[in-house]
Design an enzyme around this catalytic site. Structure first.
Site, PDB file in Angstrom:
ATOM      1  N   ARG A   5       1.831  -2.440   3.931  1.00  0.00           N
ATOM      2  CA  ARG A   5       3.098  -2.886   3.378  1.00  0.00           C
ATOM      3  C   ARG A   5       4.115  -3.156   4.473  1.00  0.00           C
ATOM      4  O   ARG A   5       5.093  -3.841   4.268  1.00  0.00           O
ATOM      5  CB  ARG A   5       3.661  -1.838   2.415  1.00  0.00           C
ATOM      6  CG  ARG A   5       4.046  -0.530   3.087  1.00  0.00           C
ATOM      7  CD  ARG A   5       4.359   0.529   2.044  1.00  0.00           C
ATOM      8  NE  ARG A   5       4.853   1.735   2.662  1.00  0.00           N
ATOM      9  CZ  ARG A   5       4.108   2.596   3.314  1.00  0.00           C
ATOM     10  NH1 ARG A   5       2.817   2.370   3.439  1.00  0.00           N
ATOM     11  NH2 ARG A   5       4.619   3.679   3.852  1.00  0.00           N
ATOM     12  N   SER A 400      -2.271   7.814  -5.612  1.00  0.00           N
ATOM     13  CA  SER A 400      -2.202   6.594  -4.805  1.00  0.00           C
ATOM     14  C   SER A 400      -0.760   6.266  -4.445  1.00  0.00           C
ATOM     15  O   SER A 400      -0.460   5.857  -3.314  1.00  0.00           O
ATOM     16  CB  SER A 400      -2.831   5.426  -5.576  1.00  0.00           C
ATOM     17  OG  SER A 400      -2.840   4.244  -4.794  1.00  0.00           O
ATOM     18  N   TRP A 403       0.407   8.632  -1.758  1.00  0.00           N
ATOM     19  CA  TRP A 403      -0.237   8.257  -0.499  1.00  0.00           C
ATOM     20  C   TRP A 403       0.492   7.087   0.155  1.00  0.00           C
ATOM     21  O   TRP A 403       0.680   7.064   1.371  1.00  0.00           O
ATOM     22  CB  TRP A 403      -1.704   7.907  -0.776  1.00  0.00           C
ATOM     23  CG  TRP A 403      -2.489   7.484   0.430  1.00  0.00           C
ATOM     24  CD1 TRP A 403      -2.906   8.286   1.456  1.00  0.00           C
ATOM     25  CD2 TRP A 403      -2.980   6.175   0.721  1.00  0.00           C
ATOM     26  NE1 TRP A 403      -3.628   7.546   2.375  1.00  0.00           N
ATOM     27  CE2 TRP A 403      -3.691   6.252   1.941  1.00  0.00           C
ATOM     28  CE3 TRP A 403      -2.896   4.943   0.062  1.00  0.00           C
ATOM     29  CZ2 TRP A 403      -4.293   5.141   2.526  1.00  0.00           C
ATOM     30  CZ3 TRP A 403      -3.515   3.831   0.641  1.00  0.00           C
ATOM     31  CH2 TRP A 403      -4.193   3.938   1.860  1.00  0.00           C
ATOM     32  N   HIS A 404       0.931   6.120  -0.644  1.00  0.00           N
ATOM     33  CA  HIS A 404       1.615   4.950  -0.089  1.00  0.00           C
ATOM     34  C   HIS A 404       3.022   5.266   0.389  1.00  0.00           C
ATOM     35  O   HIS A 404       3.501   4.646   1.344  1.00  0.00           O
ATOM     36  CB  HIS A 404       1.669   3.825  -1.127  1.00  0.00           C
ATOM     37  CG  HIS A 404       0.404   3.038  -1.228  1.00  0.00           C
ATOM     38  ND1 HIS A 404      -0.645   3.410  -2.039  1.00  0.00           N
ATOM     39  CD2 HIS A 404       0.004   1.895  -0.615  1.00  0.00           C
ATOM     40  CE1 HIS A 404      -1.617   2.529  -1.923  1.00  0.00           C
ATOM     41  NE2 HIS A 404      -1.260   1.607  -1.061  1.00  0.00           N
ATOM     42  N   GLY A 405       3.707   6.175  -0.261  1.00  0.00           N
ATOM     43  CA  GLY A 405       5.060   6.497   0.189  1.00  0.00           C
ATOM     44  C   GLY A 405       5.903   7.065  -0.932  1.00  0.00           C
ATOM     45  O   GLY A 405       5.479   7.126  -2.088  1.00  0.00           O
TER      46      GLY A 405
END
Length: 515
Positions: A5, A400, A403-405
């Protein structure tokens, strides 16, 4: 795979206010660099207009390919491990500077947990690595900085989190289930039978071909490749059940050339689209809401398509680097007898674009992360003897998102995608079991349109990150994809569920008559 991202948004043309913010963030990025990094980055940044963080990221990504080729010149497992560790550390230091020490912290703590308690290490490493990652998410650069392209080491830590948790869980499970016949199909493939050699563990963690963008390769896969076991070994190797030699260098490098050319197509698509459509002249344009609805859908659709190009490019390039090293080979197809190159295949671009339902997207997009979520979250959250349902799906998407932020956009995207997948799956099942196949196109085409447009609509949350901007963007098109999918969920939970119940009753009656 690793989180992209932060990658390459600087290709986009920005508004005046965004440009000012980007310059400020670029100044901060330069201030955090050493003099030698600045000397490398400034000429590229000046010539391309890219933010300095994006330049470092791109150069590190490009370097992964020649480093992959280098493995062929390194003899023996010991030297290959040393080469992998040294080049991986140097690559991380080049891109992220002294932040590279965080890799040591995560790797050392995870290895220590495995060495101290095999019975519980999987859970300890899972909680510990995610806790460390969440802390880093919370203290790293803001979402606005990521959108401006100034990339930090968080994406690399995301890849390492997947690696250390999978290795610890597979080591723990292999210790608990010694009898191979009692292991499930996945554990048979990935079981870590004994505590890894510390150099091999470190070399695997810092493997340069997948370090920057992923995907996370299982330790067992790396171990077998390193020691020429299984399909990586010669046809005379006892563990090679296919009894065929791996493809030679010519065949392997031909595959690399194809992947490099293929990835370049998506880079050019991304560059071209971003010259016309950006988040600044679409979602963030002051006149966005004044545009007609059809035009807003068109522009968000093309913006999403073009934005995906950078992900396709980065992941296919990383796949090429893995194939160049040799670890990308996945054995021979049992039907076609042709080589499979799927060990590091993290995306199937045409599979994403042609997906007829939302259910098909996870099988083609960020594939290895999806497999990690499936094996280490979704399956483990499903009670023994029960079928997984929406609860397991939602939990998986929440993990998820974490995990991404910690930004709202990621949570909105993944929670919404869970609902989209659930609604899509319900309608597909009803169509498969109860709708005349000769008229299936009546549903297939609208479902495909909803899938491709809905995906690009949801991606707005991933690009905008903040809650207010995400809700404003979705609200500007009246949340129509969300409302459509909500209707699909209601349909599948009422008409679809009733139809499925009647079908099961009919099957039971038929079985009774047959007896």
């Amino acid at each position: 795979g690793g989180d992209l991202r932060r990658a390459l948004p600087g290709f986009s043309r920005t508004s005046v206010s965004s440009a000012r913010a980007s310059r400020t963030m670029s100044d901060l990025a330069y201030a955090s660099m050493t003099e030698w990094q600045q000397n490398i980055v400034r000429p590229f940044a000046g010539a391309t207009g890219l933010p300095p963080g994006t330049v470092l990221f791109a150069l590190a990504l490009f370097a992964s390919l020649p480093l992959g080729f280098g493995f062929a010149a390194v003899p023996g497992a010991f030297l290959k491990n040393l080469y992998s560790l040294v080049t991986g550390v140097l690559l991380s230091y080049f891109a992220f500077g002294t932040s590279t020490v965080t890799c040591l912290y995560m790797g050392a703590a995870s290895y220590a947990a495995m060495a101290l308690s095999r019975q519980r290490c999987g859970y300890v490493v899972f909680v510990g690595s995610f806790g460390y990652l969440i802390r880093y998410h919370a203290t790293s650069a803001s979402g606005e900085s990521w959108k401006a392209g100034n990339i930090d080491i968080t994406g690399l830590l995301m890849v390492l989190t997947l690696k250390v948790t999978a290795c610890a869980l597979n080591y723990m499970d292999a210790g608990k289930i010694r009898d191979e016949q009692k292991r499930n199909a996945h554990l048979k493939l990935v079981a870590v039978e004994k505590l890894p050699n510390i150099l091999e563990y470190a070399g695997w963690l810092m493997f340069p071909c997948t370090l920057v963008v992923g995907p996370a390769i299982e330790f067992r896969e790396y171990h077998d490749w390193l020691h020429c076991k299984g399909h990586y070994g010669s046809k005379d190797e006892i563990t090679n059940t296919q009894k065929r030699d791996p493809p030679g260098l010519v065949r392997r490098y031909a595959r690399v050339v194809w992947l490099v050319l293929y990835s370049s197509v998506f880079a050019f698509v991304h560059l071209y689209v971003m010259r016309v459509y950006t988040i600044d002249n679409t979602y963030l344009d002051p006149n966005w809401n004044a545009r007609p609805l059809w035009r807003k859908f068109w522009e968000l659709h093309i913006l999403g398509q073009g934005s995906r190009g950078k992900y396709f490019f980065c992941w296919v390039w990383a796949e090429a680097a893995c194939v160049a090293s040799g670890v990308g080979f996945g054995g021979y197809d049992v039907v076609t007898k042709k080589p499979k190159w799927d060990v590091a295949q993290n995306v199937k671009p045409m599979g994403v674009e042609k997906a007829a339902t939302f259910v098909q997207i996870p099988h083609n997009w960020n594939v290895k992360t999806g497999m990690w979520l499936r094996h280490y979250v979704y399956d483990r959250a499903t009670p023994f003897g029960k079928r997984p349902g929406f609860t397991q799906l939602l939990l998986t998407q929440v993990v998820s998102g974490v995990w991404h932020g910690l930004y709202a956009g990621y949570w909105l995207f993944f929670v919404s995608s869970a609902v989209f997948v659930h609604g899509s799956k319900g309608v597909y099942r009803w169509q498969r079991d109860h709708f005349p196949k000769r008229f299936s196109f009546i549903i297939d085409f609208p479902h495909w349109v909803l899938t491709t447009v809905g995906l690009n609509y949801l991606c707005g949350a991933f690009m905008l990150v903040t809650y207010d901007q995400c809700m404003a963007a979705w609200g500007s098109v009246y949340f129509l994809p969300h409302l459509t999918v909500l209707g699909m969920v209601i349909f599948s939970e009422t008409v679809g569920r009733d139809a499925a119940r009647r079908k099961r009753l009919a099957e039971k009656r038929d079985e009774s008559k047959a007896q």
